[in-house]
Scaffold this motif. Structure first.
Motif, short mmCIF file in Angstrom:
data_model
loop_
_atom_site.label_atom_id
_atom_site.label_comp_id
_atom_site.label_asym_id
_atom_site.label_seq_id
_atom_site.Cartn_x
_atom_site.Cartn_y
_atom_site.Cartn_z
N LYS A 200 2.61 -2.16 -4.92
CA LYS A 200 1.30 -1.59 -4.64
C LYS A 200 1.08 -1.74 -3.15
O LYS A 200 0.61 -2.77 -2.68
CB LYS A 200 0.22 -2.32 -5.44
CG LYS A 200 0.39 -2.14 -6.95
CD LYS A 200 -0.37 -3.15 -7.73
CE LYS A 200 0.34 -4.46 -7.78
NZ LYS A 200 1.62 -4.41 -8.48
N GLY A 201 1.46 -0.73 -2.37
CA GLY A 201 1.45 -0.85 -0.92
C GLY A 201 0.36 -0.04 -0.28
O GLY A 201 0.05 1.07 -0.69
N THR A 202 -0.23 -0.61 0.77
CA THR A 202 -1.21 0.08 1.60
C THR A 202 -0.84 -0.20 3.04
O THR A 202 -0.48 -1.32 3.38
CB THR A 202 -2.63 -0.43 1.34
OG1 THR A 202 -2.98 -0.19 -0.02
CG2 THR A 202 -3.65 0.28 2.23
N LEU A 203 -0.89 0.81 3.89
CA LEU A 203 -0.63 0.57 5.30
C LEU A 203 -1.63 1.35 6.14
O LEU A 203 -2.24 2.30 5.70
CB LEU A 203 0.79 0.96 5.68
CG LEU A 203 1.15 2.45 5.71
CD1 LEU A 203 2.30 2.64 6.68
CD2 LEU A 203 1.57 2.91 4.33
N ASN A 204 -1.78 0.83 7.38
CA ASN A 204 -2.69 1.46 8.32
C ASN A 204 -1.95 2.62 8.97
O ASN A 204 -1.08 2.41 9.80
CB ASN A 204 -3.12 0.43 9.34
CG ASN A 204 -3.94 1.03 10.47
OD1 ASN A 204 -3.80 0.62 11.59
ND2 ASN A 204 -4.76 2.00 10.15
N ALA A 205 -2.24 3.82 8.57
CA ALA A 205 -1.52 4.97 9.10
C ALA A 205 -2.43 6.15 9.35
O ALA A 205 -2.02 7.29 9.32
CB ALA A 205 -0.41 5.38 8.13
N GLY A 206 -3.67 5.90 9.55
CA GLY A 206 -4.58 6.97 9.95
C GLY A 206 -5.28 7.68 8.85
O GLY A 206 -4.85 7.92 7.80
N LEU B 136 3.83 -5.74 10.55
CA LEU B 136 2.56 -6.03 11.20
C LEU B 136 1.36 -5.38 10.52
O LEU B 136 0.26 -5.95 10.54
CB LEU B 136 2.59 -5.58 12.67
CG LEU B 136 3.01 -6.62 13.70
CD1 LEU B 136 4.39 -7.16 13.41
CD2 LEU B 136 2.93 -6.04 15.11
N ARG B 137 1.55 -4.22 9.87
CA ARG B 137 0.38 -3.44 9.47
C ARG B 137 0.28 -3.12 7.98
O ARG B 137 -0.68 -2.48 7.57
CB ARG B 137 0.36 -2.11 10.24
CG ARG B 137 0.32 -2.26 11.74
CD ARG B 137 -0.94 -2.93 12.23
NE ARG B 137 -2.12 -2.11 11.97
CZ ARG B 137 -3.35 -2.48 12.28
NH1 ARG B 137 -3.57 -3.67 12.81
NH2 ARG B 137 -4.37 -1.70 12.03
N ALA B 138 1.22 -3.56 7.18
CA ALA B 138 1.19 -3.19 5.77
C ALA B 138 0.63 -4.30 4.90
O ALA B 138 0.80 -5.49 5.19
CB ALA B 138 2.59 -2.82 5.28
N VAL B 139 -0.03 -3.90 3.83
CA VAL B 139 -0.48 -4.80 2.77
C VAL B 139 0.34 -4.44 1.54
O VAL B 139 0.47 -3.27 1.19
CB VAL B 139 -1.99 -4.62 2.48
CG1 VAL B 139 -2.42 -5.49 1.31
CG2 VAL B 139 -2.80 -4.95 3.73
N ASP B 140 0.90 -5.44 0.88
CA ASP B 140 1.81 -5.16 -0.23
C ASP B 140 1.73 -6.30 -1.23
O ASP B 140 1.50 -7.46 -0.85
CB ASP B 140 3.24 -5.04 0.30
CG ASP B 140 4.10 -4.09 -0.52
OD1 ASP B 140 3.65 -3.65 -1.59
OD2 ASP B 140 5.23 -3.78 -0.08
#
Length: 334
Positions: free
Chosen positions: A328-334, A171-175
């Motif tokens: 190359k991953g980015t996630l919403n984690a604060g 639901l929350r990761a960009v990859d």
């Protein structure tokens, strides 16, 4: 390299997003904590996904013509749960092709050693086919199809080896990465709950029919069965574990700050997609959902409720041997 990757002219380059800005903007706006984390530097909060000198100003404008309708008419309505089917016209495939093209070109420039010589040749041909389609010098991408699959949470009936972090990843990761195996090469571009897949080398292309984006018009619906090869499902599970490992590696100081942000925003957290993903992970994994990120402290109120979430409809197939890049991953984690 000073020339524009799209028009291939020697022009001043902009700092271009590989993943469009509207994706990280939505992540930030829908986040209880207002921050992003990159897998490579999990102790650093970010406000955007990475950029690189890639396109000239003219070609950036070309892409923006497709990004705006994709964001307004497909990405945002799907992520806001405003329907079950989302129509697109010619901008749909153009946008998706521009994403997988960017990911593939960046990978060819910075990680060619991951490919065999034959795979590298196929990837170069695919990149040129997508480039010509984006520029309008080809009517369609040919055999280098581009697919879109909507994602959602999975429940407890998907196997014991599934990552306890999988729903937060879905639901929350960009990859974004090129996934190369013994017989197939796919461009993997995950924009939170929309998975774009570019076909470079694919053995069973007809099985993908439901997710293939059309040149003229079509619809992305959550009410149909999509084919997702088992090898790709395994890859997504591995990426979920990698995200969890990155969060687990955060310093104690960062974890204290993140917990404080979450506790300060409990009302906002309770109605968020972050909360829904965490509840789904707890529903299928129990305390492992917290242990996987090395957080065994008391959870925010309500997260441990055992709601059952229906699984995303994905047909498993025989696993294939794959070699995976770092991604190359980015996630919403604060």
């Amino acid at each position: 390299m000073s020339f524009c990757r799209l028009c291939q002219q020697d022009r001043p380059l902009r700092d271009s997003h590989i993943i469009p800005r509207f994706v990280s903007k939505w992540l930030l706006e829908s986040s209880p904590t207002g921050g992003l984390r990159d897998l490579a530097t999990p102790n650093r909060r970010r406000q955007d996904t990475p950029t690189m000198p890639f396109l000239c100003s003219n070609c950036e404008q070309v892409f923006s013509r497709w990004e705006a309708p994709f964001a307004a008419r497909l990405f945002l309505p799907l992520h806001r749960n405003e329907g079950s089917s989302f129509a697109y016209d010619s901008w749909g495939l153009k946008f998706a092709a521009s994403i997988v093209w960017r990911v593939l070109v960046e990978s060819l420039e910075h990680g060619p050693g991951r490919f065999t010589s034959e795979q590298s040749r196929s990837a170069s041909v695919a990149a040129q086919a997508w480039r010509h389609f984006i520029l309008g010098t080809a009517r369609h991408p040919g055999r280098f199809e581009v697919h879109a699959i909507p994602l959602d949470t999975v429940s407890g009936n998907v196997g014991s080896d599934v990552s306890p972090f999988l729903n937060r990843y879905l639901l929350r990761a960009v990859d974004a990465e090129v996934v190369a195996g013994a017989t197939e090469v796919l461009v993997y571009s995950k924009l939170c709950r929309i998975l774009l897949v570019g076909h470079v080398v694919v053995e069973s292309q007809p099985r993908w029919r439901a997710s293939r984006l059309s040149v003229a018009q079509g619809a992305l619906g959550r009410d149909r069965a999509y084919y997702l090869p088992y090898g790709l499902q395994q890859y997504m599970n591995q990426r979920a574990m990698r995200c969890a490992e990155a969060l687990a590696s955060q310093s104690a100081n960062q974890k204290v700050k993140l917990r404080a942000r979450l506790e300060a925003e409990l009302p906002r957290l309770a109605g968020s997609e972050v909360f829904r993903a965490m509840r789904a992970d707890v529903a299928r994994s129990g305390s492992d959902a917290f242990a996987v990120t090395c957080d065994l402290s008391d959870s925010p109120a309500g997260i441990a409720d055992k709601d059952t979430i229906e699984p995303h409809d994905a047909e498993p197939r025989a696993a294939t041997e794959r070699k995976m890049g770092q991604g190359k991953g980015t996630l919403n984690a604060g």
